[in-house]
Design an enzyme around this catalytic site. Structure first.
Site, PDB file in Angstrom:
ATOM      1  N   LEU A 162       0.815  -1.211   0.000  1.00  0.00           N
ATOM      2  CA  LEU A 162       0.000   0.000   0.000  1.00  0.00           C
ATOM      3  C   LEU A 162       0.847   1.259   0.000  1.00  0.00           C
ATOM      4  CD1 LEU A 162      -2.699  -1.016   2.648  1.00  0.00           C
ATOM      5  CD2 LEU A 162      -2.961  -0.964   0.164  1.00  0.00           C
ATOM      6  N   GLY A 165       7.415   3.286   3.973  1.00  0.00           N
ATOM      7  CA  GLY A 165       7.871   4.237   4.982  1.00  0.00           C
ATOM      8  C   GLY A 165       9.367   4.196   5.159  1.00  0.00           C
ATOM      9  N   GLY A 166       9.811   4.833   6.225  1.00  0.00           N
ATOM     10  CA  GLY A 166      11.247   4.925   6.462  1.00  0.00           C
ATOM     11  C   GLY A 166      11.886   3.606   6.833  1.00  0.00           C
ATOM     12  N   GLY A 168      10.232   0.421   6.247  1.00  0.00           N
ATOM     13  CA  GLY A 168       9.661  -0.728   5.562  1.00  0.00           C
ATOM     14  C   GLY A 168       8.377  -0.364   4.844  1.00  0.00           C
ATOM     15  N   CYS A 169       7.653  -1.387   4.420  1.00  0.00           N
ATOM     16  CA  CYS A 169       6.445  -1.212   3.615  1.00  0.00           C
ATOM     17  C   CYS A 169       5.186  -1.465   4.431  1.00  0.00           C
ATOM     18  CB  CYS A 169       6.474  -2.162   2.415  1.00  0.00           C
ATOM     19  SG  CYS A 169       7.800  -1.830   1.243  1.00  0.00           S
ATOM     20  N   LYS A 184       1.957  -2.828   8.761  1.00  0.00           N
ATOM     21  CA  LYS A 184       3.217  -2.116   8.547  1.00  0.00           C
ATOM     22  C   LYS A 184       4.370  -3.028   8.993  1.00  0.00           C
ATOM     23  CE  LYS A 184       3.742   2.225   9.846  1.00  0.00           C
ATOM     24  NZ  LYS A 184       3.977   3.413  10.712  1.00  0.00           N
ATOM     25  N   ASP A 281       5.594  14.656  13.263  1.00  0.00           N
ATOM     26  CA  ASP A 281       5.794  14.249  11.873  1.00  0.00           C
ATOM     27  C   ASP A 281       4.472  14.311  11.103  1.00  0.00           C
ATOM     28  OD1 ASP A 281       7.338  13.461   9.707  1.00  0.00           O
ATOM     29  OD2 ASP A 281       7.069  11.327  10.093  1.00  0.00           O
TER      30      ASP A 281
END
Length: 454
Positions: A162, A165-166, A168-169, A184, A281
């Protein structure tokens, strides 16, 4: 003597009777002696026996002793009654506390049992997780077997990715009964990843709000960590704005709704969490949209509580383009840092541009620095609005939103509004059916037709 008559002896006997000490007064009255021989005052008559003089004194002592004993008994009764009242009060209080603890424990056990049966403790969207195999718990979050995650993501197939990220996926997972979720995957090879994983578990395990994403479970497998969230069917705001559709699905009112939802989530973090939480963030990729375009803030790996932000200032974290100047330059982190990031997101919604855009020869331009001179110019503002929504809004509302964005991205933190003030300024710009207070008259089905509002 022997010739005295019996009558005479009787008379003499009577006189002797009256002459006795006990009848001295009567004797004096009957005595034939002259008056001067009689004492003018009646002398106290002494009792013939000591036992006859003591009864009044003994009675007085008995009465006094009786009164003293009654007073002592009365005082003792008062003390015992007071102690009894105190003990009863303490007992009732202890019983109340114990009852409350038992009730809370019973409710907690009931909730945990229900959560374990469902596999999650969160929301109606996730209430069908009853087939997940739980192997443990961390607070209110359930631990899921790794094998179940493998099966639900087709062994983490690329077709189920989908986003990225920093660390992983994020994968789309399909569990039994067709229930969907987002998983995640964090490849934790260092302390930063582990810290973010623990931080996310800690915060999302305690936070419950309609505009904050719900965490359903987690998994630890070797050096890899997994977080399981509710699936947001419309993906992230970043994908909607800057992806293939370029914001075509986001009308002006839907964009204002997304801004309002995000402000509500931030207000909960800043004003209603104890201690307050600074997201640190906030960005369009961390604002997720469900099937009805309800916005929810996600990714709390970098979030800090208000009392711990000084520790985090050693290493500045965040995303370029969203980081407030005072935090980037001086390491000063406050709730106003989140307000700055919110202002950048608001500019993205208005203008449809990325927070940082590449220029010629490896140069980048900040959206804030590019837009600021034009946002305050009413003649230029309509020309820089995202083409997907241009000429579809009330111009007065456009100027109001632009003014809010300008205040949020002020370089000086003290000039920025509180997120609560931002929230109240946006509510009148969102239609009632979308969560605001705006009454829309004859909303146009066409995106190019300007709606009338009152």
């Amino acid at each position: 003597m022997g010739g005295m008559k019996p009558l005479h002896w009787c008379f003499i006997g009577v006189l002797c009777l009256f002459a006795s000490p006990n009848h001295g007064r009567m004797y004096s009255l009957l005595s034939p002696l002259p008056a001067p021989l009689v004492s003018p005052q009646i002398q106290p008559v002494s009792m013939p026996h000591s036992s006859m003089a003591s009864p009044p004194l003994v009675m007085q002592m008995i009465v006094e002793d009786h009164h003293q004993r009654m007073a002592k008994e009365f005082l003792l009764a008062i003390i015992l009654a007071s102690l009894g009242i105190v003990m009863i009060t303490v007992s009732l209080f202890c019983a109340y506390v114990l009852c409350q603890r038992n009730r809370n424990s019973s409710d907690s056990k009931t909730n945990q049992a229900a959560d374990a049966a469902r596999g999650i403790p969160l929301g109606p969207t996730l209430s069908k997780f009853n087939s997940l195999k739980m192997v443990g718990r961390k607070g209110s979050i359930s631990m899921v077997e790794y094998a179940l995650l493998e099966a639900s993501t087709n062994n983490f197939s690329e077709s189920n990715v989908l986003g990225e990220g920093g660390f992983g996926c994020v994968y789309k997972a399909r569990f039994e009964e067709g229930l969907l979720a987002a998983v995640k995957k964090l490849e934790c090879g260092g302390q930063d990843c582990e810290r973010e994983f623990e931080n996310e578990l800690d915060l999302l395990g305690r936070i419950r709000h309609p505009n904050i994403v719900s965490l359903a479970g987690f998994c630890v497998h070797g050096e890899t960590r997994f977080l399981i969230y509710e699936l947001m069917h419309n993906g992230s705001l970043e994908t909607q704005l800057h992806g293939p559709t370029h914001g075509s699905a986001l009308t002006w009112h839907i964009r204002m709704k997304i801004a309002l939802d995000t402000a509500r989530g931030l207000e909960y973090l800043h004003e209603h969490c104890n201690p307050p939480v600074i997201h640190r963030d906030l960005k369009s990729s961390n604002i997720l949209l469900d099937s009805d375009f309800n916005a929810k803030i996600a990714d709390f790996g970098l979030a800090v509580t208000s009392g711990n932000q000084n520790k985090e200032c050693v290493k500045v974290s965040g995303t370029l383009g969203y980081v407030a100047p005072e935090y980037l330059l001086d390491g000063k982190l406050t709730e106003k840092s989140d307000v700055y990031a919110f202002g950048v997101v608001l500019l993205e919604l208005l203008l449809g541009r990325k927070p940082v855009e590449s220029m010629a020869e490896s140069q980048c331009q900040s959206l804030v620095s590019w837009a600021m001179p034009q946002l305050t110019d009413r003649s230029k503002l309509p020309n820089i609005v995202d083409p997907a929504i241009r000429d579809t809004m009330d111009m007065k509302h456009l100027y109001q939103v632009a003014a809010v964005a300008v205040l949020c991205v002020q370089p000086e933190p003290s000039y920025r509004p509180l997120i609560t003030d931002v929230l109240h300024s946006l509510i009148p710009l969102v239609p009632i059916e979308l969560g605001g207070t705006l009454k829309v008259i004859n909303p146009s089905p066409s995106a190019k037709q300007q709606p009338a509002a009152c």
